[in-house]
Write an enzyme that holds these catalytic residues in place. Sequence first.
Site, PDB file in Angstrom:
ATOM      1  N   HIS A   1       2.123   1.976  -3.200  1.00  0.00           N
ATOM      2  CA  HIS A   1       1.174   2.904  -3.807  1.00  0.00           C
ATOM      3  C   HIS A   1       1.674   4.342  -3.781  1.00  0.00           C
ATOM      4  O   HIS A   1       0.892   5.274  -3.920  1.00  0.00           O
ATOM      5  CB  HIS A   1      -0.179   2.802  -3.104  1.00  0.00           C
ATOM      6  CG  HIS A   1      -0.869   1.499  -3.318  1.00  0.00           C
ATOM      7  ND1 HIS A   1      -2.144   1.236  -2.852  1.00  0.00           N
ATOM      8  CD2 HIS A   1      -0.474   0.355  -3.953  1.00  0.00           C
ATOM      9  CE1 HIS A   1      -2.497  -0.006  -3.178  1.00  0.00           C
ATOM     10  NE2 HIS A   1      -1.492  -0.551  -3.852  1.00  0.00           N
TER      11      HIS A   1
ATOM     12  N   ASP B   1       0.857  -1.188   0.000  1.00  0.00           N
ATOM     13  CA  ASP B   1       0.000   0.000   0.000  1.00  0.00           C
ATOM     14  C   ASP B   1       0.892   1.236   0.000  1.00  0.00           C
ATOM     15  O   ASP B   1       2.019   1.169  -0.481  1.00  0.00           O
ATOM     16  CB  ASP B   1      -0.960  -0.038   1.199  1.00  0.00           C
ATOM     17  CG  ASP B   1      -2.289   0.662   0.908  1.00  0.00           C
ATOM     18  OD1 ASP B   1      -2.256   1.853   0.568  1.00  0.00           O
ATOM     19  OD2 ASP B   1      -3.347   0.028   1.021  1.00  0.00           O
TER      20      ASP B   1
END
Length: 392
Positions: A170, A147
Amino acid sequence: MAFMLQPLKFQGSCKSTPIVVQVLGNLVASSRGKWKGDKDQWILFSDIEELVVEGNGEINGQGSSWWEHKGSSRPTALKFKSCNNLRLSGLTHVDSAMAHIHINGCNDVTISNLRINAPESSPNTDGIDIAVSSNVIIQDCVIATGDDCIAINSGTANIRISGIDCGPGHGISIGSLGKDGEIASVEDVCVQNCNFRGTMNGARIKTWPGGSGYARRITFNGITLDNVENPIIIDQHYNNGDSDKSTDEKSSAVEVSKVVFSNFVGTSKSEYGVNFRCSARVPCTEIFMKDVKIETASSEMGQVAQGQCLNVRGGVSTLAVPGLECLALSTDMLSWGSMPEQSCMLPQQAVQPNTRPLQDPLWIYGSRGKRLGVDNVVLTSLISFGFIYVLG
């Protein structure tokens, strides 16, 4: 040496400062099936002034036993709550069940020289999350997760991030902000001299429709991109990982303004190097690009990426590739007195961690010259400063 730990809390306040915790071994969390107690976090430090956590040890969250249970409660590996003048450095963090490090309600924080690693497929394993905190410096860390490498959430101000090697993951994100009608606030953020390698996003600002508040005076400067899916993105239509502007046009939104993207170079995995998707009701304003050159990774050498924008007002100064019709060539950027890029580029005076020579015990508590070492034991119960309970 490895130490298996059940959930652990260090609770202030403390009469003596600084408090020094050195982690020299490997701390291993219990698997999901053997977990006992609080599932909010694994290791918690709260209400401790001038806390130093350092060492060459490893914090292993054993997250693989939790990841398949994505919809259930999963613990953050290491959480700091209301710890002012915090220093965290040197450790390796691997495989948290959820976020690896969470900073909440802390002021004057320096985080440096960490390694954070989890598989790209591991859900919600943010590297470092920051919320309701100010005067935070994060520097010289290598982060690879499933993430956000770093997520800057509401209630934050004066955040300085530099020297981050991010990927997979991310990217570095502002938000998400405004979920469930939240009144959000993020301001004075500088992200500079960072590398993104094979990440889903590079520099991202994400807000939920229906929220309010602001994200302002934000600079991303000196960014290197290598095969990044969305190198530059502002998304005011963020919806749990999806974007659907058709249902959001009449919604309120977190106001995004005074944002600078400067000195970007590298490649985009997708055809779009820049994607601004802003609200019709609360457009993004004073969005500037300067010295940006993004090419597509999969096409012929030198083919520039495309850009798209919706409800954006701002300008472009000097080179910006891809170019955007919504951002006109502008000199306003150069005379903008409160331009965040100017303060971003100033040298930051980072407070160095209060390091001490590494010694044999796993934990070393330092307080005005007094130390207590605990080794060759398994810590399984609550430990609070002033009283130490050791079982095993």
